[in-house]
Design a protein around this motif. Structure first.
Motif, PDB file in Angstrom:
ATOM      1  N   ASN A 400      30.648  48.037  39.440  1.00 16.14           N
ATOM      2  CA  ASN A 400      31.059  48.597  38.145  1.00 16.14           C
ATOM      3  C   ASN A 400      30.998  47.576  37.009  1.00 16.14           C
ATOM      4  O   ASN A 400      31.274  47.912  35.858  1.00 16.14           O
ATOM      5  CB  ASN A 400      32.488  49.140  38.225  1.00 16.14           C
ATOM      6  CG  ASN A 400      32.595  50.330  39.169  1.00 16.14           C
ATOM      7  OD1 ASN A 400      31.607  51.036  39.403  1.00 16.14           O
ATOM      8  ND2 ASN A 400      33.791  50.551  39.708  1.00 16.14           N
ATOM      9  N   GLY A 401      30.671  46.310  37.351  1.00  9.60           N
ATOM     10  CA  GLY A 401      30.619  45.276  36.318  1.00  9.60           C
ATOM     11  C   GLY A 401      32.003  44.842  35.833  1.00  9.60           C
ATOM     12  O   GLY A 401      32.138  44.388  34.682  1.00  9.60           O
ATOM     13  N   GLN A 402      33.028  44.975  36.668  1.00 13.35           N
ATOM     14  CA  GLN A 402      34.397  44.587  36.288  1.00 13.35           C
ATOM     15  C   GLN A 402      34.599  43.082  36.522  1.00 13.35           C
ATOM     16  O   GLN A 402      35.230  42.663  37.486  1.00 13.35           O
ATOM     17  CB  GLN A 402      35.422  45.402  37.092  1.00 13.35           C
ATOM     18  CG  GLN A 402      35.388  46.895  36.762  1.00 13.35           C
ATOM     19  CD  GLN A 402      36.292  47.690  37.682  1.00 13.35           C
ATOM     20  OE1 GLN A 402      35.954  47.886  38.862  1.00 13.35           O
ATOM     21  NE2 GLN A 402      37.417  48.126  37.147  1.00 13.35           N
ATOM     22  N   VAL A 403      34.030  42.296  35.610  1.00 11.40           N
ATOM     23  CA  VAL A 403      34.050  40.840  35.761  1.00 11.40           C
ATOM     24  C   VAL A 403      35.487  40.309  35.761  1.00 11.40           C
ATOM     25  O   VAL A 403      35.824  39.388  36.513  1.00 11.40           O
ATOM     26  CB  VAL A 403      33.245  40.176  34.624  1.00 11.40           C
ATOM     27  CG1 VAL A 403      33.309  38.657  34.736  1.00 11.40           C
ATOM     28  CG2 VAL A 403      31.800  40.656  34.657  1.00 11.40           C
TER      29      VAL A 403
END
Length: 422
Positions: A400-403
């Motif tokens: 999800n690109g939840q850095v």
């Protein structure tokens, strides 16, 4: 859960309002228990002095209306009469307010020390009544520690800023050991009573109180093991006095140059320290011309007080820095409480997994499997179970690109530090 401080003081309310909402010793315990019955209130302390009435609570909503309404109802006063004078502080602001109050930074006289004793007494009363818990306990202990450090590390309490205190401080400069001195106090009003208290605290040897009404003089003198005389007896006792502090409402001087000259002869010119606080003056100005007389007027003391106020204001800046440190510590502790439940839940989850795997391992041992096999099974299975959910969530976060979540996981598991150590 939040901390709230609600109240009124000498800055926001006139005395006729303040006196209507005080909580005396006879009603304070009932008031504490009454307030705690409010569903929004978890813990509470009530601070009530001549200059302020304040309620400190740990509360489960950010709204002071229930507390304001309670104050009005408890005292039987219309809320519209009280509300305009009330102030409220929440969270960090409430914490900082209590610390400033405890350290004398919010007092009528900057840095006065009496308020700390009053705050301690209020907390003890609430504790005895059963209305405090861990949140207010920790908060008030921080307040007491901050006040102690400020008294130790700054000069906020070193300089007298009341007329009575200034008079006694000057006396100490002239007579280093007050235990060998006799003080003659002329008058029996508030200023003289305060001077008597300061003298007593500094170990004065003897106190004589002279007043037009002997009964009032006697009532004051009796508090300090002194004795009372009438104003008409002043000349007979003046020679006994090393220190004279006068504050009457007389329109004419009550002590003249002739009486003082006679007293000095009887004392063989042993010096007398005199402070004339009265306006108009109680001691004839010509007395200052006599040798062995140290005469100060209220104007002289005012210079001392103003200089000391400047000194206290400088110390108050240092005190604010100390307060900020303690506020930060308490707020950090308060925030850490949010993690306690999560930690407990995670520990319970891990312990459940441990027990499940342990039970299966014991069953395998009972079936005759070797200890080595069972230990390998336990290590492998427990590791997989503990890592399954975090691994799945991190994989999903990457997808999800939840850095931020991945960075938080790295901080939580201390992965970089583990690599460095290896």
């Amino acid at each position: 859960m939040s901390i709230i401080a609600l109240g009124l003081n000498h800055k926001t309310a006139p005395v006729d309002i303040r006196e209507k909402v005080t909580f005396g010793p006879d009603i304070i315990v009932g008031a504490l228990r009454s307030l705690q019955e409010n569903p929004a209130v978890e813990e509470t302390v009530i601070l009530s002095t001549c200059n302020r009435t304040e309620v400190y609570c740990s509360i489960n909503q950010k709204d002071h209306e229930p507390l304001a309404d309670w104050i009005s109802r408890f005292h039987g006063i219309g809320e519209d009469r009280v509300s305009p004078y009330l102030y409220s502080h929440f969270g960090l602001d409430a914490v900082k307010h209590l610390l400033r109050v405890s350290c004398g930074l919010d007092s009528l006289v900057l840095g006065e020390p009496q308020i700390l004793g009053q705050v301690k007494a209020a907390f003890q009363t609430a504790t005895d009544a059963g209305t405090t818990g861990k949140m207010l306990f920790k908060l008030f202990q921080h307040a007491f520690s901050a006040a102690k450090q400020i008294r130790t590390d700054t000069a906020i309490g070193n300089s007298p800023v009341s007329v009575a205190f200034a008079a006694v401080s000057l006396a100490k400069q002239i007579f280093s050991d007050l235990s060998k001195q006799t003080a003659l106090l002329i008058g029996a009003g508030e200023t003289i009573e305060l001077a008597a208290r300061h003298l007593n605290q500094h170990g004065i040897g003897r106190i004589i109180v002279a007043n037009r009404t002997v009964e009032r003089a006697h009532n004051l003198a009796a508090q300090f093991d002194g004795y009372a005389i009438a104003l008409t007896e002043l000349s007979r006792h003046l020679a006994e006095a090393d220190i004279v502090i006068s504050s009457t409402a007389s329109p004419l001087p009550v002590l003249g140059k002739g009486s003082v000259e006679s007293a000095l002869k009887e004392r063989r010119h042993s010096p007398i320290f005199m402070v004339d606080i009265a306006v108009p003056r109680d001691i004839e100005p010509e007395v200052a011309d006599l040798s062995d007389i140290y005469l100060y007027t209220v104007d002289d003391l005012d210079e001392v007080i103003q200089e000391n106020m400047r000194s206290r204001e400088e110390a108050a800046e240092q005190a604010e820095e100390i307060i900020d440190h303690y506020v930060g510590e308490y707020m950090g502790w308060l925030r850490s409480l949010d993690a306690v439940g999560l930690i407990q839940d995670y520990r319970s989850y891990a312990e459940r997994l441990r027990d499940e795997v342990m039970q299966k391992a014991l069953q395998q041992l009972a079936k005759g499997k070797s200890p080595e096999e069972v230990m390998q099974f336990m290590a492998h299975t427990l590791t997989n179970k503990l890592l399954h959910n975090p691994s799945a969530q991190m994989r999903q976060a990457g997808f999800n690109g939840q850095v931020e979540l991945l960075e938080a996981a790295n901080t939580l598991f201390q992965l970089n530090k583990s690599e460095n150590k290896s």
